[in-house]
Design a protein around this motif. Structure first.
Motif, PDB file in Angstrom:
ATOM      1  N   GLU A   1       7.154 -11.726  25.188  1.00 32.79           N
ATOM      2  CA  GLU A   1       8.587 -11.714  24.948  1.00 32.79           C
ATOM      3  C   GLU A   1       8.902 -12.483  23.659  1.00 32.79           C
ATOM      4  OE1 GLU A   1      10.882 -13.496  28.036  1.00 32.79           O
ATOM      5  OE2 GLU A   1      12.533 -12.085  27.732  1.00 32.79           O
ATOM      6  N   ALA A   2       8.192 -13.612  23.474  1.00 28.45           N
ATOM      7  CA  ALA A   2       8.408 -14.423  22.264  1.00 28.45           C
ATOM      8  C   ALA A   2       8.085 -13.613  21.016  1.00 28.45           C
ATOM      9  CB  ALA A   2       7.568 -15.687  22.317  1.00 28.45           C
ATOM     10  N   GLN A   3       7.180 -12.672  21.149  1.00 26.39           N
ATOM     11  CA  GLN A   3       6.827 -11.818  20.008  1.00 26.39           C
ATOM     12  C   GLN A   3       7.735 -10.585  19.908  1.00 26.39           C
ATOM     13  OE1 GLN A   3       2.554 -10.943  19.677  1.00 26.39           O
ATOM     14  NE2 GLN A   3       2.119 -12.831  20.795  1.00 26.39           N
ATOM     15  N   SER A   4       8.756 -10.557  20.775  1.00 26.14           N
ATOM     16  CA  SER A   4       9.713  -9.444  20.802  1.00 26.14           C
ATOM     17  C   SER A   4       9.061  -8.111  21.132  1.00 26.14           C
ATOM     18  CB  SER A   4      10.467  -9.318  19.465  1.00 26.14           C
ATOM     19  OG  SER A   4      11.131 -10.481  19.172  1.00 26.14           O
ATOM     20  N   LEU A   5       7.865  -8.132  21.733  1.00 20.40           N
ATOM     21  CA  LEU A   5       7.205  -6.882  22.092  1.00 20.40           C
ATOM     22  C   LEU A   5       7.736  -6.334  23.409  1.00 20.40           C
ATOM     23  CD1 LEU A   5       3.565  -7.793  21.050  1.00 20.40           C
ATOM     24  CD2 LEU A   5       5.024  -6.047  19.995  1.00 20.40           C
ATOM     25  N   ILE A   6       8.133  -7.241  24.282  1.00 21.10           N
ATOM     26  CA  ILE A   6       8.708  -6.783  25.560  1.00 21.10           C
ATOM     27  C   ILE A   6      10.040  -7.495  25.763  1.00 21.10           C
ATOM     28  CG2 ILE A   6       6.415  -6.427  26.556  1.00 21.10           C
ATOM     29  CD1 ILE A   6       6.902  -9.010  28.216  1.00 21.10           C
ATOM     30  N   GLU A   7      10.848  -6.945  26.681  1.00 19.65           N
ATOM     31  CA  GLU A   7      12.081  -7.641  27.024  1.00 19.65           C
ATOM     32  C   GLU A   7      12.301  -7.547  28.518  1.00 19.65           C
ATOM     33  OE1 GLU A   7      14.483  -5.630  24.171  1.00 19.65           O
ATOM     34  OE2 GLU A   7      14.920  -3.935  25.474  1.00 19.65           O
ATOM     35  N   SER A   8      12.954  -8.579  29.073  1.00 17.45           N
ATOM     36  CA  SER A   8      13.168  -8.580  30.522  1.00 17.45           C
ATOM     37  C   SER A   8      14.546  -8.007  30.807  1.00 17.45           C
ATOM     38  CB  SER A   8      13.076 -10.001  31.057  1.00 17.45           C
ATOM     39  OG  SER A   8      14.187 -10.740  30.625  1.00 17.45           O
ATOM     40  N   LYS A   9      14.610  -7.224  31.887  1.00 19.02           N
ATOM     41  CA  LYS A   9      15.916  -6.781  32.372  1.00 19.02           C
ATOM     42  C   LYS A   9      16.107  -7.401  33.743  1.00 19.02           C
ATOM     43  CE  LYS A   9      15.941  -2.595  29.671  1.00 19.02           C
ATOM     44  NZ  LYS A   9      15.748  -1.122  29.634  1.00 19.02           N
ATOM     45  N   PRO A  10      17.242  -8.073  33.954  1.00 18.22           N
ATOM     46  CA  PRO A  10      17.458  -8.780  35.225  1.00 18.22           C
ATOM     47  C   PRO A  10      17.227  -7.845  36.420  1.00 18.22           C
ATOM     48  CG  PRO A  10      19.239  -9.225  33.683  1.00 18.22           C
ATOM     49  CD  PRO A  10      18.373  -8.194  33.051  1.00 18.22           C
ATOM     50  N   GLN A  11      16.548  -8.314  37.424  1.00 18.07           N
ATOM     51  CA  GLN A  11      16.256  -7.589  38.674  1.00 18.07           C
ATOM     52  C   GLN A  11      15.303  -6.405  38.509  1.00 18.07           C
ATOM     53  OE1 GLN A  11      17.693  -9.382  40.900  1.00 18.07           O
ATOM     54  NE2 GLN A  11      19.308 -10.288  39.651  1.00 18.07           N
ATOM     55  N   SER A  12      14.874  -6.055  37.287  1.00 19.95           N
ATOM     56  CA  SER A  12      14.026  -4.874  37.146  1.00 19.95           C
ATOM     57  C   SER A  12      12.650  -5.150  36.555  1.00 19.95           C
ATOM     58  CB  SER A  12      14.709  -3.803  36.295  1.00 19.95           C
ATOM     59  OG  SER A  12      16.052  -4.044  36.113  1.00 19.95           O
ATOM     60  N   GLY A  13      12.467  -6.290  35.912  1.00 20.91           N
ATOM     61  CA  GLY A  13      11.158  -6.598  35.355  1.00 20.91           C
ATOM     62  C   GLY A  13      11.108  -6.480  33.851  1.00 20.91           C
ATOM     63  N   TYR A  14       9.889  -6.351  33.331  1.00 23.65           N
ATOM     64  CA  TYR A  14       9.681  -6.331  31.884  1.00 23.65           C
ATOM     65  C   TYR A  14       9.443  -4.918  31.362  1.00 23.65           C
ATOM     66  CZ  TYR A  14       9.363 -11.403  31.721  1.00 23.65           C
ATOM     67  OH  TYR A  14       9.646 -12.727  31.778  1.00 23.65           O
ATOM     68  N   PHE A  15       9.967  -4.641  30.157  1.00 27.35           N
ATOM     69  CA  PHE A  15       9.833  -3.329  29.539  1.00 27.35           C
ATOM     70  C   PHE A  15       9.386  -3.491  28.088  1.00 27.35           C
ATOM     71  CE2 PHE A  15      12.669  -2.996  33.042  1.00 27.35           C
ATOM     72  CZ  PHE A  15      12.422  -1.751  33.606  1.00 27.35           C
ATOM     73  N   VAL A  16       8.668  -2.486  27.602  1.00 25.36           N
ATOM     74  CA  VAL A  16       8.288  -2.517  26.189  1.00 25.36           C
ATOM     75  C   VAL A  16       9.562  -2.378  25.358  1.00 25.36           C
ATOM     76  CG1 VAL A  16       7.028  -1.337  24.347  1.00 25.36           C
ATOM     77  CG2 VAL A  16       6.033  -1.507  26.648  1.00 25.36           C
ATOM     78  N   SER A  17       9.776  -3.291  24.410  1.00 23.45           N
ATOM     79  CA  SER A  17      11.049  -3.235  23.700  1.00 23.45           C
ATOM     80  C   SER A  17      11.043  -2.107  22.680  1.00 23.45           C
ATOM     81  CB  SER A  17      11.414  -4.586  23.088  1.00 23.45           C
ATOM     82  OG  SER A  17      10.311  -5.183  22.493  1.00 23.45           O
ATOM     83  N   ARG A  18      12.258  -1.763  22.262  1.00 23.44           N
ATOM     84  CA  ARG A  18      12.421  -0.523  21.530  1.00 23.44           C
ATOM     85  C   ARG A  18      12.418  -0.744  20.009  1.00 23.44           C
ATOM     86  NH1 ARG A  18      17.226   0.397  19.705  1.00 23.44           N
ATOM     87  NH2 ARG A  18      18.761  -1.216  20.021  1.00 23.44           N
ATOM     88  N   LEU A  19      11.823  -1.871  19.588  1.00 28.88           N
ATOM     89  CA  LEU A  19      11.796  -2.104  18.146  1.00 28.88           C
ATOM     90  C   LEU A  19      10.885  -1.097  17.455  1.00 28.88           C
ATOM     91  CD1 LEU A  19      11.637  -5.967  18.015  1.00 28.88           C
ATOM     92  CD2 LEU A  19      13.547  -4.502  17.428  1.00 28.88           C
ATOM     93  N   PRO A  20      11.346  -0.501  16.409  1.00 24.35           N
ATOM     94  CA  PRO A  20      10.558   0.524  15.726  1.00 24.35           C
ATOM     95  C   PRO A  20       9.485  -0.092  14.836  1.00 24.35           C
ATOM     96  CG  PRO A  20      12.727   0.302  14.700  1.00 24.35           C
ATOM     97  CD  PRO A  20      12.655  -0.714  15.768  1.00 24.35           C
TER      98      PRO A  20
END
Lengths: 469, 469
Positions: free
Chosen positions: A54-73
């Protein structure tokens, strides 16, 4: 030289999967529990893996749903280079350039991509005004009297309490207030150096810090700095026996937005302490993390009291209030004496107002909103830059803070771009501001602290067009 | 070496008549018109004679009635000595003593004869609070944004306008605001000196100024100083080729309250300019004159821009606001650069509040009252000291300002008196604070900025008894 902890190994593996496109934008990651079972690791280790990503902005957390790969291009916008300044005393001050930038600060027609603080639309002005009025009523002499030398006690207690979250473990006696963050750095530098001494810093580095050091007659060594993890420790090792002082902005420094991993912080503190070099730590952006957790500080690992932790509310609340502070470790007496002779005390009313604002918990609410806004802006900037900026543009990956570093291909000169943009009522910070050497001519800093809007997007698009033409 | 102008000759004659008792307390003096006729002089010259005598506190004006011999009991309380420091680099810092005095600043049980600012009962608190609230409403970002580097423009314009009365002739561009008066002196000293340089000052001199100079690594030469007319110009001539910088408080300095006559100011400015020595002029007490007219400044005679005129509202209005300024003459760029790197800007709200307070004219009303109170206090102090202090006590003759200098006979040590008085809940400023040499051990400073009352009189009486026992 980096140590391969279990969690960094695992997070590196996942990072590679993301960067190679095996894991795609929006893909859901396994849960913390699943990671534990799969790899036979503890809950704590699994959590740290996610925090790291997350610190590397590669993933982001969504409350109650877990972690997702972030959409940075990422594929469209490669990472800016690790800087490679010479490890010599730089003395090419970009004075004229800085003068030009400041000369336009009063022009209300400009779009200030160059501003270093959040725009006032992002600040809780009405609540702050209320605190100012309450302060004039509650202070014993309506705030006309000198504060005690060490500063407002309530404010120091609140700062001490907040520091517990990152291992500061202060009490109010460990802190001294100052008239803002630069004033804190100025007292530290004055207390710990004499003309002719050598100081090491990040490169690129905030121009005010470079100017301060030069103004005190110091020699400045700029250290190669990674846009994600901060200074290269090997470079520091090469010069550590030659320096008298070190100043770092380990959390989300401007202009890179890098954040030193905990192990790096720990290693740097130990290295400097071993060589008897005090560390001035500017943590003015530390509360503006985009990840799940506030990062630690170098001060968190300071056993010997040789780290001087400095911060302020100028990047989060009200630059005009001039409220900052230092946890000076074993240099407290020197700092107090300097404050006495150069300032006597700080402004009484604004310190009291901030103390009360912190006490009500409004500050935490405000910070939460501000962080969300900055992170949202960052995404919008990246999308717009990926679409409209010239081929070959790279950026930093700020994990917090107010700045995005943009690196153009070599033929684009941002000092020239600055002049051209100004004619279109756009103000930027050319890369050359942030160094005493001849580097970063193809870079610039953009402020993330402006409220995002269609107009702002158009201005950014125009800036990209100017750069490319 | 003093030039015998016609008006000084005449005023000296009248002064002698008063001191010899030919003219007695309460006696009325001839009118301005009569003096013109009698001596064949112009109205202007006649007026200057009276101003000169008034500045020496020998006469006082009563509205609509003319001038009268003032009722100060000069015969009972002789004038304190002209100081005679060695013209060497003093380095005996009274650090421990100053530390002790500051350590008791928070104790509300004490009577603070040691305080350097007016007590808050003498300040227009309600009106100031109102200005603070108005400032948060009228400022474009509620005062949360950085001020322009040079400082609040309205405030600078008001200071410029007020300077016309003493020949300042500034406009707003000639001024730079600072976070209080000490901050102004600090920027000036930093801009104009490097460690190892030599600075000349009055002796006795405010301890904060001595500490500041030492903290910057300067050598300090203290100049013999007359309690009425300020530094001895002959002494300055002896050292002028050896010094790099001079700092004077020509109007009502603390602790003496002396005021340099205009000719002295003129001569000193010319002498320093001839030797290329910049003069930092601290005029923080200039508005607190007891006479009929605000005295001029050294800056009034500064043709070459080498006088840096500094002042603040800390001694007249609100020390806790941290509002001060510099008219830096030809050193403006250096001062602006120092302000930028050490402070960025001053507190926005308090500068705006003071600007508006000055604009309404409330400041002039307040100053008129404050001056009357201080002069009244001075008379009460003198009467009480004459009656209750030990045989051989001498005092200064402040012509304005907040301080009275008391000189005991040699066997009374005020550092010991300080300790004894503290046990009786009385705080004084021992003479040793005001020098880097071993002198003034039998002197002390008393603040005139406390509201006079029977309780205060009893405290002063008790102090006299402690000194004599």
């Amino acid at each position: 030289m980096k140590r391969n902890f279990l969690y960094t190994e695992l997070s590196n593996n996942i990072a590679t999967l993301i960067k190679n496109g095996v894991l795609k934008e929006g893909d859901r990651l396994p849960s913390v529990r699943m990671l534990c079972t799969e790899h036979g690791i503890s809950m704590n280790t699994a959590k740290r893996v996610f925090l790291e990503l997350e610190a590397q902005s590669l993933i982001e957390s969504k409350p109650q749903s877990g972690y997702f790969v972030s959409r940075l291009p990422y594929k469209k916008l490669p990472l800016a280079q690790v800087s490679s300044p010479s490890l010599i005393n730089g003395n090419q001050e970009p004075e004229e350039l800085i003068h030009k930038i400041y000369a336009n600060m009063g022009n209300t027609d400009l779009t200030f991509f160059s501003i270093g603080a959040p725009a006032d639309q992002l600040l809780p002005l009405a609540k702050l005004n209320k605190e100012i009025i309450l302060a004039t009523r509650s202070l014993s002499h309506s705030g006309t009297a000198y504060e005690p030398l060490q500063g407002n006690e309530k404010l120091r207690r609140m700062i001490a309490t907040r520091s517990l979250t990152w291992g500061g473990n202060f009490d109010e006696n460990d802190l001294v207030t100052t008239a803002g963050g630069m004033n804190a750095l100025s007292f530290c530098m004055m207390a710990l150096s004499k003309p002719g001494d050598t100081i090491a810093m990040e490169s690129p580095c905030y121009s005010g810090i470079l100017q301060l050091a030069r103004s005190l007659g110091l020699k400045v060594i700029e250290l190669p700095t990674h846009p994600i993890t901060g200074i290269e420790i090997d470079a520091l090792k090469k010069v550590v026996s030659k320096i008298n002082l070190c100043l770092l902005v380990p959390n989300f420094n401007t202009p890179l937005g890098s954040c030193m991993p905990d192990e790096h912080k720990k290693e740097v503190v130990a290295l400097l302490a071993k060589h008897g070099v005090p560390l001035i730590e500017d943590d003015v952006y530390g509360d503006l993390y985009f990840g799940a957790q506030r990062p630690k500080c170098c001060k968190s690992f300071d056993a010997g009291g040789t780290v001087l932790w400095c911060s302020s509310i100028s990047k989060t609340l009200a630059p005009g209030y001039r409220v900052g502070w230092i946890a000076p470790g074993k240099y407290k007496e020197q700092i107090l004496k300097l404050k006495l002779v150069h300032a006597i005390s700080s402004t009484t009313i604004t310190q009291e107002a901030v103390a009360n604002f912190l006490k009500t918990g409004r500050y935490e609410n405000h910070l939460r909103k501000l962080r969300q806004t900055l992170q949202y802006n960052y995404q919008q900037y990246i999308d717009t830059i990926a679409e409209y900026f010239p081929e070959g543009t790279k950026t930093s990956r700020p994990q917090g803070g107010l700045a995005l570093w943009v690196e153009f291909s070599k033929e684009i000169n941002t000092t020239i771009l600055f002049e051209r943009a100004l004619k279109q009522n756009i103000s930027i910070s050319p890369g050359r501001m942030f160094t005493l050497q001849n580097q970063f001519e193809n870079c610039m800093r953009l402020s993330l602290g402006l409220p995002w809007s269609e107009t702002l997007k158009q201005k950014l698009k125009l800036l990209g067009r100017l750069a490319g033409s």
